[in-house]
Design a protein around this motif. Structure first.
Motif, PDB file in Angstrom:
ATOM      1  N   ALA A 459       0.828  -1.204   0.000  1.00 32.43           N
ATOM      2  CA  ALA A 459       0.000   0.000   0.000  1.00 32.43           C
ATOM      3  C   ALA A 459       0.866   1.259   0.000  1.00 32.43           C
ATOM      4  CB  ALA A 459      -0.923   0.008   1.221  1.00 32.43           C
ATOM      5  N   LYS A 460       0.281   2.337  -0.444  1.00 30.21           N
ATOM      6  CA  LYS A 460       0.975   3.626  -0.434  1.00 30.21           C
ATOM      7  C   LYS A 460       0.854   4.291   0.922  1.00 30.21           C
ATOM      8  CE  LYS A 460       0.958   8.198  -2.645  1.00 30.21           C
ATOM      9  NZ  LYS A 460       0.256   9.071  -3.635  1.00 30.21           N
ATOM     10  N   GLU A 461      -0.340   4.191   1.526  1.00 29.49           N
ATOM     11  CA  GLU A 461      -0.578   4.896   2.771  1.00 29.49           C
ATOM     12  C   GLU A 461      -1.714   4.256   3.554  1.00 29.49           C
ATOM     13  OE1 GLU A 461      -1.837   8.868   1.934  1.00 29.49           O
ATOM     14  OE2 GLU A 461      -3.434   8.241   0.563  1.00 29.49           O
ATOM     15  N   VAL A 462      -1.810   4.656   4.821  1.00 30.27           N
ATOM     16  CA  VAL A 462      -2.910   4.261   5.693  1.00 30.27           C
ATOM     17  C   VAL A 462      -3.744   5.505   5.986  1.00 30.27           C
ATOM     18  CG1 VAL A 462      -3.518   3.432   8.005  1.00 30.27           C
ATOM     19  CG2 VAL A 462      -1.664   2.342   6.742  1.00 30.27           C
ATOM     20  N   VAL A 463      -5.040   5.340   5.880  1.00 30.27           N
ATOM     21  CA  VAL A 463      -5.947   6.453   6.161  1.00 30.27           C
ATOM     22  C   VAL A 463      -6.780   6.118   7.385  1.00 30.27           C
ATOM     23  CG1 VAL A 463      -7.902   7.802   5.321  1.00 30.27           C
ATOM     24  CG2 VAL A 463      -6.054   7.181   3.757  1.00 30.27           C
ATOM     25  N   ALA A 464      -6.767   7.024   8.377  1.00 30.20           N
ATOM     26  CA  ALA A 464      -7.566   6.852   9.590  1.00 30.20           C
ATOM     27  C   ALA A 464      -8.013   8.225  10.062  1.00 30.20           C
ATOM     28  CB  ALA A 464      -6.750   6.154  10.669  1.00 30.20           C
ATOM     29  N   ASP A 465      -9.271   8.340  10.478  1.00 25.73           N
ATOM     30  CA  ASP A 465      -9.745   9.655  10.913  1.00 25.73           C
ATOM     31  C   ASP A 465      -9.223   9.992  12.299  1.00 25.73           C
ATOM     32  OD1 ASP A 465     -11.416   8.482  12.855  1.00 25.73           O
ATOM     33  OD2 ASP A 465     -13.130   8.423  11.503  1.00 25.73           O
ATOM     34  N   LYS A 466      -9.505  11.202  12.736  1.00 22.56           N
ATOM     35  CA  LYS A 466      -8.965  11.727  13.989  1.00 22.56           C
ATOM     36  C   LYS A 466      -9.371  10.874  15.188  1.00 22.56           C
ATOM     37  CE  LYS A 466      -8.864  15.931  16.819  1.00 22.56           C
ATOM     38  NZ  LYS A 466      -9.392  17.308  16.977  1.00 22.56           N
ATOM     39  N   LYS A 467     -10.619  10.402  15.207  1.00 19.52           N
ATOM     40  CA  LYS A 467     -11.099   9.611  16.344  1.00 19.52           C
ATOM     41  C   LYS A 467     -10.327   8.299  16.479  1.00 19.52           C
ATOM     42  CE  LYS A 467     -15.828  11.404  16.667  1.00 19.52           C
ATOM     43  NZ  LYS A 467     -17.279  11.077  16.596  1.00 19.52           N
ATOM     44  N   ILE A 468     -10.017   7.673  15.352  1.00 21.71           N
ATOM     45  CA  ILE A 468      -9.266   6.412  15.382  1.00 21.71           C
ATOM     46  C   ILE A 468      -7.843   6.652  15.864  1.00 21.71           C
ATOM     47  CG2 ILE A 468      -8.218   4.657  13.891  1.00 21.71           C
ATOM     48  CD1 ILE A 468     -10.894   4.626  12.341  1.00 21.71           C
ATOM     49  N   LEU A 469      -7.216   7.716  15.372  1.00 25.60           N
ATOM     50  CA  LEU A 469      -5.858   8.042  15.814  1.00 25.60           C
ATOM     51  C   LEU A 469      -5.835   8.357  17.307  1.00 25.60           C
ATOM     52  CD1 LEU A 469      -4.674  10.233  12.803  1.00 25.60           C
ATOM     53  CD2 LEU A 469      -4.067   7.857  13.283  1.00 25.60           C
ATOM     54  N   GLU A 470      -6.864   9.052  17.780  1.00 28.27           N
ATOM     55  CA  GLU A 470      -6.952   9.369  19.206  1.00 28.27           C
ATOM     56  C   GLU A 470      -7.138   8.107  20.032  1.00 28.27           C
ATOM     57  OE1 GLU A 470     -10.150  12.157  19.373  1.00 28.27           O
ATOM     58  OE2 GLU A 470      -8.864  13.905  18.974  1.00 28.27           O
ATOM     59  N   LYS A 471      -7.919   7.158  19.512  1.00 29.20           N
ATOM     60  CA  LYS A 471      -8.131   5.912  20.245  1.00 29.20           C
ATOM     61  C   LYS A 471      -6.838   5.107  20.316  1.00 29.20           C
ATOM     62  CE  LYS A 471     -12.163   3.936  20.148  1.00 29.20           C
ATOM     63  NZ  LYS A 471     -13.366   3.134  19.785  1.00 29.20           N
ATOM     64  N   LEU A 472      -6.085   5.058  19.220  1.00 28.29           N
ATOM     65  CA  LEU A 472      -4.796   4.362  19.244  1.00 28.29           C
ATOM     66  C   LEU A 472      -3.845   5.008  20.253  1.00 28.29           C
ATOM     67  CD1 LEU A 472      -4.242   3.733  15.413  1.00 28.29           C
ATOM     68  CD2 LEU A 472      -4.769   2.024  17.153  1.00 28.29           C
ATOM     69  N   THR A 473      -3.861   6.326  20.306  1.00 28.08           N
ATOM     70  CA  THR A 473      -3.028   7.041  21.284  1.00 28.08           C
ATOM     71  C   THR A 473      -3.463   6.711  22.707  1.00 28.08           C
ATOM     72  OG1 THR A 473      -2.623   8.860  19.737  1.00 28.08           O
ATOM     73  CG2 THR A 473      -2.263   9.314  22.077  1.00 28.08           C
ATOM     74  N   SER A 474      -4.775   6.627  22.912  1.00 28.24           N
ATOM     75  CA  SER A 474      -5.279   6.302  24.252  1.00 28.24           C
ATOM     76  C   SER A 474      -4.867   4.887  24.659  1.00 28.24           C
ATOM     77  CB  SER A 474      -6.802   6.446  24.306  1.00 28.24           C
ATOM     78  OG  SER A 474      -7.465   5.396  23.609  1.00 28.24           O
ATOM     79  N   TYR A 475      -4.825   3.956  23.704  1.00 22.66           N
ATOM     80  CA  TYR A 475      -4.355   2.601  24.008  1.00 22.66           C
ATOM     81  C   TYR A 475      -2.887   2.636  24.460  1.00 22.66           C
ATOM     82  CZ  TYR A 475      -8.511   0.813  21.508  1.00 22.66           C
ATOM     83  OH  TYR A 475      -9.801   0.526  21.095  1.00 22.66           O
ATOM     84  N   GLU A 476      -2.099   3.431  23.771  1.00 20.63           N
ATOM     85  CA  GLU A 476      -0.685   3.549  24.136  1.00 20.63           C
ATOM     86  C   GLU A 476      -0.521   4.154  25.525  1.00 20.63           C
ATOM     87  OE1 GLU A 476       0.850   4.096  19.509  1.00 20.63           O
ATOM     88  OE2 GLU A 476       0.659   5.839  20.813  1.00 20.63           O
ATOM     89  N   GLN A 477      -1.312   5.179  25.818  1.00 20.36           N
ATOM     90  CA  GLN A 477      -1.230   5.829  27.127  1.00 20.36           C
ATOM     91  C   GLN A 477      -1.673   4.900  28.246  1.00 20.36           C
ATOM     92  OE1 GLN A 477      -3.672   9.268  26.344  1.00 20.36           O
ATOM     93  NE2 GLN A 477      -1.954  10.489  25.559  1.00 20.36           N
ATOM     94  N   ALA A 478      -2.551   3.945  27.917  1.00 15.44           N
ATOM     95  CA  ALA A 478      -3.035   2.988  28.914  1.00 15.44           C
ATOM     96  C   ALA A 478      -2.085   1.807  29.088  1.00 15.44           C
ATOM     97  CB  ALA A 478      -4.427   2.499  28.520  1.00 15.44           C
ATOM     98  N   GLY A 479      -0.990   1.784  28.327  1.00 14.91           N
ATOM     99  CA  GLY A 479       0.009   0.730  28.487  1.00 14.91           C
ATOM    100  C   GLY A 479      -0.093  -0.417  27.503  1.00 14.91           C
TER     101      GLY A 479
END
Length: 557
Positions: A459-479
């Motif tokens: 693939a050339k790129e991954v597309v994800a909206d702001k809410k999905i990116l925020e959720k991934l960040t929240s998973y990282e912050q939760a460990g």
């Protein structure tokens, strides 16, 4: 030509208890029989094997699947039989079939022709009840969630943020989105809910990734069912659910033993799909087989971009397993389909289409060698219409990558039709290999997804909206940032568009949803139009299945 079912029904099976004793030396006291031809191996016996050395693991995977067929499970069974034929001690490890595809369109998961595990009807219809136990454990947790809310909600669960779904082992699109709690206060609180198919359940993933029963129970307790009003995760252990869930899975967690048509031993245990889950049989079964045999042949679901990738990046990463060799399965028909030929014309010699379609095989070979460090051999599941010119073109193309192509006739001839493949695999297992993962644990979750999209899918790129990116960040912050990612996408193409055959490049991987599977210890990224509760086709396979007054089943493949 006989159907797979007719071949299986004509076979003379050996009673499983004496067969297991004869083949791998396990006494009857360690087995719990389910009739004459199925048995479960006790956890106590498995535990006693912990200090034994392990044999070599062979992973069978395939090109991107097509309607023309590839025969991955058939090759797994045929190779296992062939290894035994050439004097090696080999055991097969495969997944259990889901009833959704059995009654839908894909079919079963016990092989085909003369390379099958049996009893075929039992394996494809309920088997030993493992899937029912997994569904019950999953749905017990769902019931406990709503019951807790109904009786005061001491945990302050936010009903808008419950992520746990109910499951059933059937394709039923009407249950994807539902509303529960209707009918007044006595029926609980009204909220949105939905069903997944059992094979997509996190309980199924835990069942297959747990290293032992203690690990299984621990993982069940770590399941995140949703969030409270402070947006903090609520665990299954907070509801005191994991003990009862484990109790429901106690018998199911013991691996199932059956036989091939040639009387060799096979473990059939667990059954997550590779297009929506991690797609491998249980770690417990694989590891046990490795203690009992010199070679273990296992498979990963669908194409290598899904099944083999998840086998390595999730199952091997979490369990410490490492294949010694990879068998990449293809048919010439399927490769011509990837070259643009329609299914009805794939039986006609077409070197131009084959050459065009070979890019799919080439991409899978490159992934295995370069990105995962695995030596591989290509097994061509032979069909009578394959021509010498087509076989030669395939061999010369694969030779450019230093990969041997072997024409295997196990569908028609059983183990003796795959002895050349068996010898090649033994030789490959003796070569040095260095298993690699596609990405590092320390990468951010979105970068792990990006790495798979670009390196493995082209693939050339991954597309994800702001809410999905925020959720991934929240998973990282939760460990949870060190977890591997499990991509849920269409299996028919490297892209999320099933109509793009061959090896498309420059496409976009669009993430529709992300889910935390804290007990299974991975993050699911749902991409494109893939559904975690499939639907039935216009003419389901169920329409052709029947049973007569003697109990004989017909129409089952």
């Amino acid at each position: 030509m006989k159907s797979d079912l007719e071949i299986a029904q004509a076979a003379t099976l050996k009673k499983i208890i004496p067969l297991v004793k004869e083949k791998i030396g396990i006494d009857a006291d360690a087995l719990s029989p389910f009739g004459h031809y199925k048995a479960k191996l006790s956890q106590e016996y498995i535990h006693a094997l912990k200090d034994k050395p392990e044999g070599k693991l062979i992973l069978v995977t395939a090109i991107s699947p097509t309607p023309a067929g590839e025969g991955k499970t058939t090759t797994t069974v045929g190779l296992g039989d062939a290894l035994n034929q050439i004097g090696e001690k080999a055991i097969i490890c495969i997944r259990e079939p889901s009833l959704g595809p059995v009654f839908g369109m894909k079919g079963g998961a016990n092989g085909g022709g003369m390379a099958q595990v049996v009893p075929m009807e039992d394996i494809n219809l309920h088997f030993t009840g493992d899937f029912s136990a997994i569904a019950l454990a999953n749905n017990l947790l769902a019931a406990l969630i709503d019951n807790h809310i109904h009786h005061g909600n001491a945990l302050r669960i936010d009903t808008r943020r419950i992520t746990w779904k109910r499951v059933m082992d059937m394709n039923d699109r009407a249950l994807r989105k539902i509303t529960i709690g209707l009918g007044g206060p006595g029926n609980g609180f009204v909220r949105e809910d939905g069903f997944d198919i059992v094979v997509a359940s996190e309980v199924m993933a835990i069942f297959c990734l747990a290293t032992d029963f203690e690990d299984l129970k621990k993982r069940l307790g770590k399941i995140v069912i949703g969030y409270n009003l402070d947006k903090e995760p609520v665990l299954a252990s907070d509801l005191q659910a994991h003990g009862a869930m484990a109790a429901l899975l106690k018998e199911a967690s013991a691996p199932n033993l059956v036989q091939t048509l040639e009387g060799n031993i096979a473990f059939v245990h667990g059954g997550p799909f590779a297009n929506i889950a991690h797609g491998c049989n249980s770690v417990i079964a694989t590891r046990t087989a490795l203690k009992l045999a010199d070679y273990v042949v296992t498979e990963a679901g669908f194409g290598a971009d899904l099944g083999a990738e998840k086998f390595i990046d999730i199952k091997c990463r979490k369990s410490g397993l490492a294949p010694s060799a990879v068998v990449l399965v293809a048919t010439i028909r399927a490769l011509k389909y990837h070259g643009g030929v329609e299914v009805k014309e794939t039986g006609i010699e077409n070197l131009a289409a084959l050459k065009k379609g070979l890019v799919n095989l080439e991409k899978h070979i490159t992934n295995m060698q370069e990105h995962f460090g695995m030596p591989c051999v290509v097994a061509i599941n032979h069909r009578t219409e394959d021509t010498p010119a087509e076989v030669e073109l395939l061999k010369s193309t694969a030779a450019q990558y230093g990969v041997e192509v072997i024409l295997a006739r196990h569908w028609a001839d059983g183990g003796k039709g795959a002895t050349e493949l068996a010898h090649a695999v033994v030789k490959l297992c003796d070569q040095p290999s260095q298993l690699k993962f596609a990405y590092d644990d320390k990468l951010p979750l979105i970068e792990k997804i990006n790495t798979l999209a670009q390196k493995i899918y082209g693939a050339k790129e991954v597309v994800a909206d702001k809410k999905i990116l925020e959720k991934l960040t929240s998973y990282e912050q939760a460990g949870y940032g060190h977890y591997p990612v499990c991509i849920a996408k269409n299996q028919y193409s490297f892209s999320t568009d099933p109509t793009l055959r061959g090896a498309p490049t420059g496409h976009t991987l669009s993430i529709r949803e992300v889910r935390l599977s804290a007990g299974a210890e991975f993050i699911v990224a749902v991409c494109g139009d893939i559904m975690t509760m499939p639907g039935l086709p216009k003419v389901p396979a169920a329409n052709g299945i029947n049973v007569d007054l003697t109990g004989k089943i017909s129409g089952l493949f």
